[in-house]
Write a protein that holds these residues in place. Structure first.
Motif, PDB file in Angstrom:
ATOM      1  N   ASP A   1       0.858  -1.189   0.000  1.00 17.95           N
ATOM      2  CA  ASP A   1       0.000   0.000   0.000  1.00 17.95           C
ATOM      3  C   ASP A   1       0.896   1.243   0.000  1.00 17.95           C
ATOM      4  OD1 ASP A   1       0.882  -0.174   2.589  1.00 17.95           O
ATOM      5  OD2 ASP A   1      -1.008   0.400   3.491  1.00 17.95           O
ATOM      6  N   PRO A   2       0.334   2.407  -0.344  1.00 11.37           N
ATOM      7  CA  PRO A   2       1.184   3.592  -0.368  1.00 11.37           C
ATOM      8  C   PRO A   2       1.837   3.796   1.000  1.00 11.37           C
ATOM      9  CG  PRO A   2      -1.156   4.173  -0.592  1.00 11.37           C
ATOM     10  CD  PRO A   2      -1.045   2.702  -0.742  1.00 11.37           C
TER      11      PRO A   2
ATOM     12  N   TYR B   1      -1.038   5.987  -5.962  1.00 16.62           N
ATOM     13  CA  TYR B   1      -1.866   6.670  -4.975  1.00 16.62           C
ATOM     14  C   TYR B   1      -2.190   8.089  -5.443  1.00 16.62           C
ATOM     15  CZ  TYR B   1      -2.336   9.889  -1.040  1.00 16.62           C
ATOM     16  OH  TYR B   1      -2.710  10.919  -0.237  1.00 16.62           O
TER      17      TYR B   1
END
Lengths: 348, 518
Positions: B33-34, B50
């Motif tokens: 994930d970012p 993102y």
């Protein structure tokens, strides 16, 4: 007195006498000192391997960032100081309950670990429940009917179980129950309920419980065969005992003989092994959690290794070392309660 | 009373069903994930993905390599140093603030402060705000890549990020090592806003109701992003229906995923080139062009793509993938073992020699296996390779220290342009200008350097293309390094994702705002 009652009766007599509190106190103090020593040693080991894991700065910046920028960041993080200096600084922080800051999460490492701990503990708890619920009946059955076809099947199955690595079990479970049959979810913790600021539990929702099934089974598969075999062996021995024959001769119901007179006397070795294995099980969560994307301590440990998040790594090692000491202490205390013949160390 | 209760219950259920029918949620699993909500804290693929979800750039890449207007509706070059951007009217940030030229100037200033982005914006001066909807972007030297760089300018809400946070730290501080306001709060103009985030566990993006692009066909109301790092688990989550979209799809599962009845697989030839550098400073043998050429002829890169990458890569004979300005279609992969042996003999190394090689084992797809295969191939021309592989966390320090004679590196051009490959991998290493920062082969050809520098100042696209193609040819003729392949990109979604292929691109920046789910 019935032989089966002997330990409990003794226990009562030891506990009521008034001068027994001090040894317990001394025992606990000794254990705390031990815990501190263990954690110190682990922190030294953690610092020794720190540089071998890699450079955390690399993970914080893009590839094209210049060497000077990286050096500046490294200086800012205090990574350029000699290791002993860093260790002393770490100790200073640890004394105030600060185990450093995770480079990746950008939050205190202790906070990161505490937030992930409930997930791991819930998983270990669920796996322990499965182990207890399965290993006791199966173990007793295999001891009572050693020649039955079912016993042989179960014992054979347990050999297979113990020899398959846990991540393979996990992937097979996912394949069968999540992909092929579609009964159970394949990853994650599902819906969780927030109990306190750091404890989110998956035990209170149906979704959370469903998500727990496969990881708990695969984690328990590591220990289950061991416990089945242990209970079976102990039970077999107990079945030969004189007091069992006596109980049978007295005409007690068979289940009562097995459980109260038989099984109860196998508990001692089971608890001993169980205590040691509980620690091992926490270690095994690293694999199970990674396969199931279970957001616990084991999962972030592996990620911390990959990201060279060394401060989180050291904090994790110290924390787990502490847990090991706590679990072992608790087991020793329970051990003393079940069988006071084993004297707590520290008693004259 | 009972009847009333029943009626209420029915109504509630109906509402529930109706809600379920309208709200479209995309459950998505990516490998990570970012790392934060601050788009400028790290330059990485994940952070750019993102940025495209929560922010909008001035312009973005269209599939054909052209620029699609986003927050800039049009642009013109008014002199060799200045490009004027006309901005879109009526755009709102997630905070409700209106978007103006001031935000563009502010964002560019912040990019120049960012450790990760500053090198990309080195040639950029402060932007000049002409009026609310017009901004001049100025470079200090003529620069042909202003528009390419504008794809990295995701205007941030300058009012939202101004002032101090509770701890007394400026809200716009770019902090890599500790907590900051921007790391956990965002206000962009993008199609989605972050409504929930637990780092490493789950991020929820909810459609921004005041999003300016009302013409976008996109109908996803909510994206739930879960990182699943383990490849097998990610694939299992997709196949079992727990998630709707995954990326990347591991090569060994491509067939299984592609054959599934509810799933559509999209793959594209990627832009990250995998290469080996032969260190001429450490090994005089590699300073001999014939030996480098022999190595290039000995490596069967088509075989590696076929056997190790399962066809999930494109054989490379140069750095620039097709579609890049400098891609030279004349350059063909070379593999000819006899020729390689002849070259070794000619150079006087018939008996061969022993070299060391390092490669990462968790950075590129199948990196360790590729390195082993190349070591085996070099053994056939009597170059004995002592190979050491290690995790990426340890690799780059070793790479920089040039501890081995042959080192693996993969590169994706941050500018989506050919020159970037040369600047980092092949130009003469120069500590002052920073060029050749990852040139561990120490290949140095001043003629090539001059050509690339001239190309960067060239505005005429045709001329620039010719220059960069010439540069690729020079590197090819010199066997400056060993080419392997470009890694492919892969995504898998549900069959009811109508325009999935359309929103995906070779840069791997999915435009989720435009995704249509039936």
């Amino acid at each position: 007195m019935r032989p089966g009652m002997q330990p409990a009766a003794r226990f009562r007599s030891t506990h009521t006498s008034s001068n027994k509190k001090n040894p317990m106190f001394a025992f606990i103090v000794r254990r705390i000192a031990q815990a501190v020593m263990v954690m110190l040693v682990i922190s030294v080991i953690g610092f020794a391997i720190k540089t071998a894991v890699g450079d955390p700065v690399r993970d914080l910046v893009g590839v094209a960032v210049s060497a000077e920028e990286r050096a500046r960041l490294s200086e800012e993080l205090g990574l350029n100081d000699p290791l002993p200096v860093q260790w002393v600084r770490f100790l200073g922080g640890a004394l105030q309950g600060d185990l450093g800051q995770s480079f990746f999460f950008k939050r205190p490492a202790m906070e990161v670990i505490l937030r992930k701990a409930p997930a791991t503990l819930e998983l270990v708890l669920a796996a322990s429940v499965i182990i207890v619920l399965v290993s006791i009946p199966v173990g007793i059955y295999a001891a009572v009917r050693p020649r039955a076809a079912l016993s042989r099947l179960l014992m054979g199955g347990s050999v297979v179980g113990v020899s398959i690595p846990v991540f393979l079990t996990a992937i097979m479970l996912i394949y069968v129950f999540a992909i092929h049959l579609g009964w159970l979810p394949s990853y994650g913790r599902g819906e969780t309920v927030r109990l306190t600021s750091w404890w989110e539990t998956g035990l209170l929702t149906k979704d959370g419980l469903l998500h727990l099934v496969l990881p708990a089974i695969s984690l328990s598969s590591v220990m289950l065969p061991l416990f089945i075999r242990l209970i079976r062996a102990e039970m077999k021995e107990v079945l030969e005992a004189e007091y069992m024959k006596y109980a049978r001769a007295k005409g007690l119901r068979p289940w009562r003989i097995l459980l109260v007179h038989g099984f109860k006397n196998t508990l001692l070795p089971v608890i001993t092994v169980g205590g040691v294995q509980l620690g091992t099980m926490i270690a095994f969560t690293v694999l199970t959690e990674t396969v199931f994307q279970w957001q616990g301590m084991g999962f972030i440990f592996l990620e911390a290794v990959e990201r060279a998040d060394t401060s989180l790594l050291v904090a994790y090692l110290v924390f787990v070392g502490f847990m090991f000491v706590v679990v072992n202490t608790a087991v020793d205390i329970i051990y003393g309660l079940v069988n006071p013949m084993v004297r707590i160390t520290g008693r004259k | 009373m009972k009847r009333l209760l029943l009626a209420c219950l029915c109504a509630a259920m109906l509402c529930g069903f109706a809600g379920a029918a309208h709200a479209k949620t995309l459950k998505m699993a990516l490998d990570a994930d970012p790392v934060s909500l601050d788009p400028h804290v790290q330059l990485s693929g994940g952070m750019l993905q993102y940025s495209h979800i929560c922010f909008d750039p001035l312009v973005r890449w269209a599939k054909d390599g052209s620029f699609e207007p986003r927050l800039a509706v049009s642009w013109e070059q008014i002199d060799p140093l200045t490009t004027r951007f006309h901005l879109r009217e009526g755009v709102k940030f997630h905070s409700g603030n209106a978007f103006t030229a001031k935000d563009v100037a502010w964002t560019l200033e912040r990019l120049k402060q960012s450790q990760d982005y500053k090198f990309l914006f080195e040639l950029f001066g402060p932007a000049k705000v002409v009026d609310d909807l017009t901004v001049d972007i100025v470079t200090t030297k003529p620069y042909g890549l202003v528009l390419a760089m504008a794809t990295y300018i995701f205007p941030m809400d300058s009012a939202f990020y101004s002032g101090m946070d509770d701890s007394g730290q400026p809200k716009d501080a770019i902090v890599k090592t500790g907590p900051s306001f921007a790391l956990t709060n965002e206000s962009g103009t993008g199609p989605f806003a972050v409504t929930y985030r637990e780092q490493g566990v789950k991020t929820v993006f909810t459609r921004f109701k005041d999003y300016w692009d009302t013409k976008s066909p996109g109908n996803v109301d909510e994206i739930v992003l879960t990182p699943i790092k383990e490849e097998a688990t990610r694939v299992a989550a997709l196949l079992s229906g727990d998630v709707d979209f995954i990326s990347p799809v591991p090569p060994q599962d491509l067939e299984r995923v592609g054959a599934h009845k509810d799933v559509q697989l999209v793959t594209m030839s990627g832009t990250r080139v995998i290469t080996f550098q032969l260190n001429q400073k450490r090994r005089p043998e590699f300073a001999d062009k014939r030996v480098r050429m022999a190595v290039e002829y000995a490596v069967n890169n088509a075989g590696i793509v076929d056997k190790i990458m399962k066809g999930f890569a494109t054989v490379a004979a140069q750095q620039s993938p097709a579609g890049y300005a400098g891609h030279n279609p004349e350059l063909a992969p070379r593999f000819d073992l006899d020729k390689a042996k002849a070259l070794m003999k000619e150079a006087g190394y018939e008996k061969g020699f022993t070299v060391t090689m390092i490669a990462p084992n968790n950075r590129y797809v199948n990196d360790e296996k590729i390195a082993q295969a190349v070591a085996g191939m070099l053994a056939k021309i009597n170059i004995k390779v002592e190979l050491k592989t290690m995790p990426k966390a340890q690799y780059w320090d070793e790479f920089d220290a040039q501890v081995a004679d042959i080192q693996m590196i993969g590169w994706h051009s941050d500018t989506e342009d050919t020159a970037n490959f040369f600047e980092y991998l092949l130009m003469c290493p120069n500590k002052e200008t920073g060029s050749g920062q990852y040139n561990s082969g120490n290949y140095c050809n001043p003629e090539l350097d001059a050509l690339v520098i001239a190309a960067n100042a060239e505005f005429d696209t045709a001329k620039r293309t010719a220059m960069l193609q010439q540069a690729e040819k020079m590197a090819y003729d010199d066997a400056a390094f060993v080419n392997l392949h470009w890694q492919n990109n892969s995504w898998a979604g549900r069959k009811n994702h109508k325009n999935l292929e359309h929103i995906l691109n070779v840069m791997d920046f999915p435009y989720f705002g435009d995704l249509v789910v039936e």
